[in-house]
Design a protein around this motif. Structure first.
Motif, PDB file in Angstrom:
ATOM      1  N   ILE A  98      30.115  41.340  41.286  1.00 49.78           N
ATOM      2  CA  ILE A  98      31.642  41.728  41.236  1.00 49.78           C
ATOM      3  C   ILE A  98      32.183  42.023  39.823  1.00 49.78           C
ATOM      4  O   ILE A  98      32.778  43.221  39.891  1.00 49.78           O
ATOM      5  N   SER A  99      31.506  41.416  38.937  1.00 43.54           N
ATOM      6  CA  SER A  99      31.753  41.866  37.525  1.00 43.54           C
ATOM      7  C   SER A  99      31.419  43.412  37.244  1.00 43.54           C
ATOM      8  O   SER A  99      31.906  44.214  36.823  1.00 43.54           O
ATOM      9  N   LEU A 100      30.126  43.722  37.786  1.00 41.27           N
ATOM     10  CA  LEU A 100      29.590  45.039  37.564  1.00 41.27           C
ATOM     11  C   LEU A 100      30.380  46.006  38.347  1.00 41.27           C
ATOM     12  O   LEU A 100      30.596  46.998  37.690  1.00 41.27           O
ATOM     13  N   PHE A 101      30.985  45.826  39.556  1.00 38.54           N
ATOM     14  CA  PHE A 101      31.863  46.434  40.293  1.00 38.54           C
ATOM     15  C   PHE A 101      33.043  46.848  39.616  1.00 38.54           C
ATOM     16  O   PHE A 101      33.419  47.972  39.618  1.00 38.54           O
ATOM     17  N   ALA A 147      33.429  46.640  36.431  1.00 36.33           N
ATOM     18  CA  ALA A 147      33.466  47.235  35.118  1.00 36.33           C
ATOM     19  C   ALA A 147      33.111  48.838  35.505  1.00 36.33           C
ATOM     20  O   ALA A 147      33.574  49.797  34.985  1.00 36.33           O
ATOM     21  N   LEU A 148      32.456  48.931  36.652  1.00 34.45           N
ATOM     22  CA  LEU A 148      32.317  50.732  37.015  1.00 34.45           C
ATOM     23  C   LEU A 148      33.564  51.218  37.476  1.00 34.45           C
ATOM     24  O   LEU A 148      33.611  52.282  37.320  1.00 34.45           O
ATOM     25  N   THR A 149      34.340  50.489  38.205  1.00 33.12           N
ATOM     26  CA  THR A 149      35.204  51.150  38.867  1.00 33.12           C
ATOM     27  C   THR A 149      36.801  50.864  38.039  1.00 33.12           C
ATOM     28  O   THR A 149      37.883  51.391  38.450  1.00 33.12           O
ATOM     29  N   GLN A 150      36.566  49.966  37.070  1.00 27.77           N
ATOM     30  CA  GLN A 150      37.953  49.735  36.185  1.00 27.77           C
ATOM     31  C   GLN A 150      39.027  49.224  37.085  1.00 27.77           C
ATOM     32  O   GLN A 150      39.962  49.333  36.784  1.00 27.77           O
ATOM     33  N   ILE A 151      38.621  48.373  38.110  1.00 27.74           N
ATOM     34  CA  ILE A 151      39.603  47.497  38.771  1.00 27.74           C
ATOM     35  C   ILE A 151      39.794  46.467  38.255  1.00 27.74           C
ATOM     36  O   ILE A 151      38.558  45.620  38.473  1.00 27.74           O
ATOM     37  N   GLN A 152      40.629  45.854  37.724  1.00 30.11           N
ATOM     38  CA  GLN A 152      40.724  44.417  37.281  1.00 30.11           C
ATOM     39  C   GLN A 152      41.779  43.568  38.088  1.00 30.11           C
ATOM     40  O   GLN A 152      42.625  43.009  37.343  1.00 30.11           O
ATOM     41  N   GLU A 153      41.495  43.538  39.366  1.00 31.84           N
ATOM     42  CA  GLU A 153      42.215  42.788  40.275  1.00 31.84           C
ATOM     43  C   GLU A 153      41.754  41.161  40.031  1.00 31.84           C
ATOM     44  O   GLU A 153      40.406  41.020  40.500  1.00 31.84           O
TER      45      GLU A 153
END
Length: 88
Positions: A35-38, A40-46
């Motif tokens: 989830i953290s990698l996802f 960081a890659l998509t810049q979604i900070q939900e």
């Protein structure tokens, strides 16, 4: 019961704790890493994106590992009960 017995019992207790909690914690760690990698890659900070998948993964892994956890704790409790009544 002497000091060596207490140390052996404490060591066995720690190993049972690791065997019971280890698989669930590893799954939570792996899901959290993905989830953290996802994020960081998509810049979604939900914020809910981090908790919901981990909770679902932990519940599913609990259903999967519950028989193993129960067997491990049951065996440990039998061993403790045998030590209490003096069979071992």
């Amino acid at each position: 019961m002497n000091g060596a017995d207490v140390i052996d019992l404490a060591q066995e207790s720690i190993w049972v704790l690791i065997k019971v909690a280890g698989p669930i914690m590893m799954i939570a760690l792996i899901v959290g890493l993905f989830i953290s990698l996802f994020q960081a890659l998509t810049q979604i900070q939900e914020m809910t994106l981090t908790f919901v998948p981990k909770i679902i993964a932990i519940f599913l892994s609990l259903f999967f590992f519950l028989p193993f956890m129960g067997e491990t704790l049951g065996t440990f409790m039998q061993h403790i009960a045998e030590r209490i009544i003096g069979l071992v």
